[in-house]
Design a protein around this motif. Structure first.
Motif, PDB file in Angstrom:
ATOM      1  N   GLY A 142      -5.944  11.576   5.314  1.00 49.96           N
ATOM      2  CA  GLY A 142      -6.370  10.282   5.837  1.00 49.96           C
ATOM      3  C   GLY A 142      -7.825  10.345   6.266  1.00 49.96           C
ATOM      4  O   GLY A 142      -8.364  11.430   6.518  1.00 49.96           O
ATOM      5  N   THR A 229     -12.404   1.301   9.409  1.00 50.48           N
ATOM      6  CA  THR A 229     -11.569   1.496   8.234  1.00 50.48           C
ATOM      7  C   THR A 229     -10.692   2.718   8.449  1.00 50.48           C
ATOM      8  O   THR A 229     -11.164   3.741   8.938  1.00 50.48           O
ATOM      9  CB  THR A 229     -12.426   1.733   6.960  1.00 50.48           C
ATOM     10  OG1 THR A 229     -13.255   0.602   6.742  1.00 50.48           O
ATOM     11  CG2 THR A 229     -11.538   1.943   5.743  1.00 50.48           C
ATOM     12  N   GLU A 231      -7.828   4.828   6.014  1.00 55.97           N
ATOM     13  CA  GLU A 231      -7.189   4.918   4.701  1.00 55.97           C
ATOM     14  C   GLU A 231      -6.314   6.162   4.669  1.00 55.97           C
ATOM     15  O   GLU A 231      -6.756   7.252   5.034  1.00 55.97           O
ATOM     16  CB  GLU A 231      -8.237   4.999   3.594  1.00 55.97           C
ATOM     17  CG  GLU A 231      -7.662   5.127   2.187  1.00 55.97           C
ATOM     18  CD  GLU A 231      -8.749   5.319   1.152  1.00 55.97           C
ATOM     19  OE1 GLU A 231      -9.316   4.306   0.713  1.00 55.97           O
ATOM     20  OE2 GLU A 231      -9.048   6.493   0.825  1.00 55.97           O
ATOM     21  N   ARG A 233      -3.643   8.528   2.172  1.00 56.54           N
ATOM     22  CA  ARG A 233      -3.268   8.800   0.781  1.00 56.54           C
ATOM     23  C   ARG A 233      -2.144   9.828   0.764  1.00 56.54           C
ATOM     24  O   ARG A 233      -2.182  10.811   1.502  1.00 56.54           O
ATOM     25  CB  ARG A 233      -4.468   9.328  -0.023  1.00 56.54           C
ATOM     26  CG  ARG A 233      -5.535   8.266  -0.275  1.00 56.54           C
ATOM     27  CD  ARG A 233      -6.739   8.814  -1.029  1.00 56.54           C
ATOM     28  NE  ARG A 233      -7.711   7.776  -1.293  1.00 56.54           N
ATOM     29  CZ  ARG A 233      -7.780   7.070  -2.422  1.00 56.54           C
ATOM     30  NH1 ARG A 233      -6.937   7.331  -3.405  1.00 56.54           N
ATOM     31  NH2 ARG A 233      -8.690   6.129  -2.568  1.00 56.54           N
ATOM     32  N   VAL A 238      -1.801   4.688  -1.667  1.00 60.64           N
ATOM     33  CA  VAL A 238      -2.928   4.483  -0.766  1.00 60.64           C
ATOM     34  C   VAL A 238      -2.598   3.329   0.175  1.00 60.64           C
ATOM     35  O   VAL A 238      -2.157   2.263  -0.268  1.00 60.64           O
ATOM     36  CB  VAL A 238      -4.219   4.167  -1.550  1.00 60.64           C
ATOM     37  CG1 VAL A 238      -5.380   3.965  -0.581  1.00 60.64           C
ATOM     38  CG2 VAL A 238      -4.526   5.275  -2.538  1.00 60.64           C
ATOM     39  N   VAL A 240      -4.241   1.089   3.411  1.00 56.70           N
ATOM     40  CA  VAL A 240      -5.490   0.771   4.103  1.00 56.70           C
ATOM     41  C   VAL A 240      -5.182  -0.104   5.313  1.00 56.70           C
ATOM     42  O   VAL A 240      -4.427  -1.092   5.216  1.00 56.70           O
ATOM     43  CB  VAL A 240      -6.480   0.051   3.164  1.00 56.70           C
ATOM     44  CG1 VAL A 240      -7.761  -0.312   3.911  1.00 56.70           C
ATOM     45  CG2 VAL A 240      -6.789   0.927   1.948  1.00 56.70           C
TER      46      VAL A 240
END
Length: 292
Positions: A142, A229, A231, A233, A238, A240
């Protein structure tokens, strides 16, 4: 619930006083501040009373909300907890592990509820997203970028002495950690920390489930580059962090709801003082790496 506000600065004016005044489950009893004139002014604008003595306010409330620098907040929170008052606190809880632990222990010994206001955690869309990602399995890595322009714009917080001293690590770092901890799991170690431009810092974290994460934190980003932000994975693809239209007052209203629920049921809130202490522990660990 009768509640008093400790603090009269921009955050108290912009978020705390309006939220406390408008909340249907709270009786906004009064305001105390380190500057008596500021307390009177804020109280007048919200149709409540200014107190010159903090103990006098504590005797007339069931809970306190604190919007003060962390080094001031922690001892006042201990004082309020020992008086049997529930706690609506702001992040960071404290800037030392010892001060943060004192708040946790005082609240536990007194049997009072605590909620610490990590803004994003109380925004509806973000809270739902965090719950979804926490339930998903197999996150690999992340990244969080929490970039503010407090010191590169006309922000009302630009003159804040504690922010100027402690920088982005302590101001926006708690926000990033409040999202990463429930989604990626407990942090086992701060693997690396490095300084960037001005107050910008970069962190690398190792999580208990095997995932790693990186954080970029700043209060000196150009206004055009500011924003947050997150994110993730992994096996689920993914994910967000969603944007939220809810402002600080709406989020703080939900934090107050959380305090009311915790006080009524006795069940700890996920963002209680113990969680905030863990955030402080990680920030102290990162700061030690940065200073060596």
């Amino acid at each position: 619930m009768r509640i008093g506000l400790l603090g009269t600065g921009p955050w108290a004016e912009m978020a705390y006083a309006p939220a406390l005044q408008a909340h249907g489950g709270l009786d906004f009893v009064g305001v105390w501040g380190r500057r008596a004139e500021a307390a009177r002014s804020l109280a007048d604008r919200h149709d409540t009373r200014a107190y010159e003595d903090v103990d006098a306010l504590l005797t007339e409330v069931d809970a306190v909300a604190i919007a003060l620098p962390p080094a001031v907040q922690a001892p006042l929170a201990v004082r309020a907890a020992r008086a049997g008052r529930h706690l609506l606190l702001d992040k960071p809880l404290a800037t030392s592990v010892e001060d943060g632990r004192a708040v946790v222990e005082a609240a536990r010994e007194a049997g009072v509820a605590s909620v610490v206001f990590f803004t994003a955690r109380f925004q509806t869309a973000v809270e739902a997203w965090i719950g979804e990602q926490a339930a998903a399995d197999g996150w690999f890595t992340g990244r969080a970028e929490w970039l503010g322009s407090v010191f590169s714009s006309d922000s009302p917080f630009a003159a804040s002495p504690w922010r100027r001293e402690k920088g982005a690590l302590w101001d926006v770092g708690p926000h990033a950690l409040s999202v990463l901890l429930p989604t990626l799991g407990e942090v086992e170690r701060v693997a690396a920390a490095a300084r960037g431009p001005k107050d910008t810092v970069h962190l690398v974290l190792g999580h208990s489930g095997g995932a790693s994460s990186t954080l970029t934190l700043s209060l000196t980003a150009p206004p055009e580059a500011a924003g947050a932000t997150v994110e993730l994975r992994g096996k689920s693809g993914v994910a967000v962090l969603p944007t939220s239209a809810e402002g600080a007052v709406e989020a703080l209203t939900r934090a107050a709801d959380g305090l009311l629920d915790a006080a009524r049921t006795g069940r700890p809130h996920p963002c209680d003082a113990a969680f905030a202490l863990r955030v402080t522990e990680l920030l102290v660990e990162a700061e030690e790496i940065l200073d060596n």
